[in-house]
Motif scaffolding. Sequence first.
Motif, mmCIF file in Angstrom:
data_model
loop_
_atom_site.group_PDB
_atom_site.id
_atom_site.type_symbol
_atom_site.label_atom_id
_atom_site.label_comp_id
_atom_site.label_asym_id
_atom_site.label_seq_id
_atom_site.Cartn_x
_atom_site.Cartn_y
_atom_site.Cartn_z
ATOM 1 N N VAL A 36 -44.256 -44.952 -10.682
ATOM 2 C CA VAL A 36 -43.231 -43.905 -10.540
ATOM 3 C C VAL A 36 -43.492 -43.062 -9.296
ATOM 4 O O VAL A 36 -42.563 -42.706 -8.552
ATOM 5 C CB VAL A 36 -43.208 -43.026 -11.805
ATOM 6 N N ARG A 37 -44.760 -42.764 -9.054
ATOM 7 C CA ARG A 37 -45.113 -41.979 -7.861
ATOM 8 C C ARG A 37 -44.739 -42.733 -6.581
ATOM 9 O O ARG A 37 -44.192 -42.140 -5.641
ATOM 10 C CB ARG A 37 -46.608 -41.685 -7.883
ATOM 11 N N THR A 38 -45.029 -44.033 -6.539
ATOM 12 C CA THR A 38 -44.678 -44.830 -5.363
ATOM 13 C C THR A 38 -43.173 -44.838 -5.145
ATOM 14 O O THR A 38 -42.685 -44.719 -4.011
ATOM 15 C CB THR A 38 -45.201 -46.260 -5.536
ATOM 16 N N ARG A 39 -42.437 -44.971 -6.233
ATOM 17 C CA ARG A 39 -40.977 -44.966 -6.125
ATOM 18 C C ARG A 39 -40.462 -43.627 -5.611
ATOM 19 O O ARG A 39 -39.572 -43.574 -4.751
ATOM 20 C CB ARG A 39 -40.364 -45.276 -7.490
ATOM 21 N N GLN A 40 -41.008 -42.545 -6.125
ATOM 22 C CA GLN A 40 -40.584 -41.224 -5.668
ATOM 23 C C GLN A 40 -40.916 -41.001 -4.189
ATOM 24 O O GLN A 40 -40.097 -40.462 -3.433
ATOM 25 C CB GLN A 40 -41.252 -40.144 -6.523
ATOM 26 N N GLU A 41 -42.117 -41.415 -3.785
ATOM 27 C CA GLU A 41 -42.485 -41.251 -2.380
ATOM 28 C C GLU A 41 -41.603 -42.096 -1.469
ATOM 29 O O GLU A 41 -41.219 -41.663 -0.382
ATOM 30 C CB GLU A 41 -43.961 -41.609 -2.182
ATOM 31 N N TYR A 42 -41.290 -43.313 -1.932
ATOM 32 C CA TYR A 42 -40.401 -44.163 -1.130
ATOM 33 C C TYR A 42 -39.010 -43.551 -1.010
ATOM 34 O O TYR A 42 -38.420 -43.511 0.075
ATOM 35 C CB TYR A 42 -40.323 -45.546 -1.778
ATOM 36 N N THR A 43 -38.498 -43.035 -2.125
ATOM 37 C CA THR A 43 -37.187 -42.385 -2.097
ATOM 38 C C THR A 43 -37.208 -41.147 -1.202
ATOM 39 O O THR A 43 -36.275 -40.905 -0.420
ATOM 40 C CB THR A 43 -36.748 -42.006 -3.514
ATOM 41 N N ALA A 44 -38.293 -40.364 -1.307
ATOM 42 C CA ALA A 44 -38.401 -39.172 -0.459
ATOM 43 C C ALA A 44 -38.465 -39.545 1.009
ATOM 44 O O ALA A 44 -37.885 -38.857 1.870
ATOM 45 C CB ALA A 44 -39.637 -38.365 -0.861
ATOM 46 N N SER A 45 -39.170 -40.657 1.329
ATOM 47 C CA SER A 45 -39.226 -41.074 2.731
ATOM 48 C C SER A 45 -37.857 -41.506 3.235
ATOM 49 O O SER A 45 -37.489 -41.231 4.385
ATOM 50 C CB SER A 45 -40.234 -42.218 2.887
ATOM 51 N N LEU A 46 -37.071 -42.178 2.373
ATOM 52 C CA LEU A 46 -35.717 -42.563 2.778
ATOM 53 C C LEU A 46 -34.842 -41.337 3.005
ATOM 54 O O LEU A 46 -34.056 -41.280 3.964
ATOM 55 C CB LEU A 46 -35.095 -43.466 1.707
ATOM 56 N N VAL A 47 -34.982 -40.346 2.106
ATOM 57 C CA VAL A 47 -34.196 -39.128 2.267
ATOM 58 C C VAL A 47 -34.581 -38.395 3.552
ATOM 59 O O VAL A 47 -33.730 -37.920 4.309
ATOM 60 C CB VAL A 47 -34.378 -38.211 1.036
ATOM 61 N N GLU A 48 -35.891 -38.322 3.829
ATOM 62 C CA GLU A 48 -36.348 -37.652 5.044
ATOM 63 C C GLU A 48 -35.884 -38.413 6.285
ATOM 64 O O GLU A 48 -35.480 -37.801 7.285
ATOM 65 C CB GLU A 48 -37.877 -37.554 5.023
ATOM 66 N N ARG A 49 -35.940 -39.727 6.221
ATOM 67 C CA ARG A 49 -35.470 -40.523 7.367
ATOM 68 C C ARG A 49 -33.980 -40.314 7.588
ATOM 69 O O ARG A 49 -33.524 -40.175 8.732
ATOM 70 C CB ARG A 49 -35.765 -42.002 7.118
ATOM 71 N N ALA A 50 -33.217 -40.288 6.492
ATOM 72 C CA ALA A 50 -31.778 -40.039 6.627
ATOM 73 C C ALA A 50 -31.519 -38.653 7.208
ATOM 74 O O ALA A 50 -30.614 -38.461 8.031
ATOM 75 C CB ALA A 50 -31.088 -40.188 5.270
ATOM 76 N N ARG A 51 -32.327 -37.669 6.782
ATOM 77 C CA ARG A 51 -32.148 -36.315 7.315
ATOM 78 C C ARG A 51 -32.456 -36.281 8.812
ATOM 79 O O ARG A 51 -31.724 -35.674 9.599
ATOM 80 C CB ARG A 51 -33.068 -35.343 6.566
ATOM 81 N N ARG A 52 -33.560 -36.965 9.217
ATOM 82 C CA ARG A 52 -33.893 -36.991 10.639
ATOM 83 C C ARG A 52 -32.814 -37.710 11.449
ATOM 84 O O ARG A 52 -32.455 -37.270 12.551
ATOM 85 C CB ARG A 52 -35.240 -37.668 10.849
ATOM 86 N N LEU A 53 -32.306 -38.812 10.903
ATOM 87 C CA LEU A 53 -31.244 -39.534 11.604
ATOM 88 C C LEU A 53 -29.987 -38.679 11.727
ATOM 89 O O LEU A 53 -29.294 -38.720 12.752
ATOM 90 C CB LEU A 53 -30.920 -40.840 10.866
ATOM 91 N N GLU A 54 -29.698 -37.892 10.687
ATOM 92 C CA GLU A 54 -28.530 -37.011 10.752
ATOM 93 C C GLU A 54 -28.719 -35.937 11.813
ATOM 94 O O GLU A 54 -27.794 -35.628 12.571
ATOM 95 C CB GLU A 54 -28.299 -36.373 9.376
ATOM 96 N N ILE A 55 -29.947 -35.393 11.879
ATOM 97 C CA ILE A 55 -30.221 -34.387 12.906
ATOM 98 C C ILE A 55 -30.111 -35.002 14.297
ATOM 99 O O ILE A 55 -29.512 -34.423 15.215
ATOM 100 C CB ILE A 55 -31.614 -33.770 12.674
ATOM 101 N N GLU A 56 -30.701 -36.214 14.459
ATOM 102 C CA GLU A 56 -30.628 -36.873 15.758
ATOM 103 C C GLU A 56 -29.185 -37.208 16.124
ATOM 104 O O GLU A 56 -28.790 -37.089 17.283
ATOM 105 C CB GLU A 56 -31.475 -38.148 15.729
ATOM 106 N N ARG A 57 -28.400 -37.604 15.113
ATOM 107 C CA ARG A 57 -26.989 -37.901 15.385
ATOM 108 C C ARG A 57 -26.254 -36.655 15.844
ATOM 109 O O ARG A 57 -25.475 -36.700 16.801
ATOM 110 C CB ARG A 57 -26.339 -38.451 14.117
#
Length: 425
Positions: A178-199
Motif C-alpha cells: 500500500v505504501r509503494t502504491r501511495q508513493e507511486y501515485t504521489a509521484s504521478l501527481v507531483e509530476r503532473a503538477r510540475r508538467l502543468e507548471i512548466e506548461r
Amino acid sequence: MTQVTEQLTRDRGTGALTAHVQGVLHRVRAFDRRRPLLWDALLTGFFVTAALVDANGGWRNIAQNTDVPAHLVLALSLGLSVPLLWRRRHPLPVLAAMAPFALVSNWTGAMLQAALIQHVVVFNIALRLPLRRLGVAAVLLTVPLAVGTVRHPAGSWEQQVISPLWAFALVALLGIAVRTRQEYTASLVERARRLEIERDQQAQLAAAAERTRIAREMHDIIGHNLSVITGLADGGKYAAAKSPERAAQALDAIATTSRQALTELRRLLDVLRDDDLAPAPPPAELAPQPALSDLDQLIDGVRAAGLPVRFTVHGTPDALPPGRQLTVYRVVQEALTNTLKHAGPTATATVDVSYGDGVTVTVTDTGGPAVHGTPAPPGEAGPGRGLTGMRERTALYAGTLEAGPLDPPAGGWRVRLYLPKDTTP
C-alpha cells in the motif's frame, strides 16, 4: 452470438462492480482525510468493543489458564485495544505500549485474542515509518509469544510462534504494498503538477515572445508609414504656395501610403483575430512578407517623402530564406525611418547592400549624431523600440548589428547589419 452477448453482459457487470468498489474506497479515503480523528475514534471503538466482548467470557475457549481474574482480563483487553487511537501518529510507541499487556496475557495463560490488534499497528508501521522499524516491531511481537510458549507449552512452536510470525510478515508486506502504491501515485501527481507548471510557464513565455514580435511588427509597419506620411505632409505644405501640382502629388502619395499602412495593419490584426469569438471576417488580402525585391519600392517611398537616398548593390544575391530577407528589409526600413524622423530636412542617406559570405547592409545618413540617440523632450514620446527591434531580428539569425554616430567632421549616423549564410541543410 448468445455466448458473446453473455460475455459482454458479464464484463459490464464486472466493470460496474469494480467502479462501485472504487467509488466506495474513494469516499472512505476522502472521509478519512477530512475527519482523521473521527475515523480513528470509530476504528478504535470497534476494536475496543470486540475486545470487551471477548473478555466477557469468550477468551476462555483458547486460554491456557481459565482462572485468570476477570478484572485482569478486562485491563489487558483495554490495554491491547485503547492505544489503537494513536496508531497513525505514533505507531511504534503504540506497539511498545501494547507489548507489556501482550506479555502479561501470555504469561498468565489468558492468551487473549485482543493481541491480534497489534497487527493493525504493524500495518501502520510498514505504511508510515522507515522499513528498518519493522525489525523492532517483530521483536515486540515475538517476545510475548516466546514467553507464552515457554510458560505454557501446550502446543507446538509452529502453532504458537511461527503462525503469528507468518501473519506479521503478511501484514507487513500488505503495508509495504500500500505504501509503494501511495508513493507511486504521489509521484504521478507531483509530476503532473510540475508538467502543468512548466506548461503554464511555456505558455507565458510564448505569449511574451508573441507580444514582442507583434510589437516589433506594428512598430515597423506603423512607424515607417507615419514617418513617410509626415515627410510628405511637410513637403506638401511648403509646395502648396508655389506649386499646387506638387502639393497634389504629395497628397496622392499620402493617400497611397496610408492605404498601404492600413492594409498591412489589417493583415496583422486578421492574424490575431480569435476565430472562436469574433465573427468571420471577409477574406483577407494575401500578400507575401516584404523581401529584398521590395527594397526599391521602399526606397522610392522614402524619396517621395523628401529624403534623398542613394541605393547600391554589390555582388549577386544568393537564395536567402524569407526570414532573412524580411530582417534585411525591416532593418533598412527602420534605419531610413529614423533618418526621416531625426536627421533633419537637409539630410541625405545611403544604402549599400553587399552579398558574399552572407549579406551586409550599411545605412548611413548625414544627420546630426546627437538626434538619433537623445531622449525625447518632456511631453513627447520616449525613446522608441527601433534599435531594440533591429537587434532582436538580427539575433534570430546569429547576425550582428552596429548602430552609432559617425566620427567628425563628417558626422551623421550609421547602421551596419551582417547576416551570415544559412548553413542549415
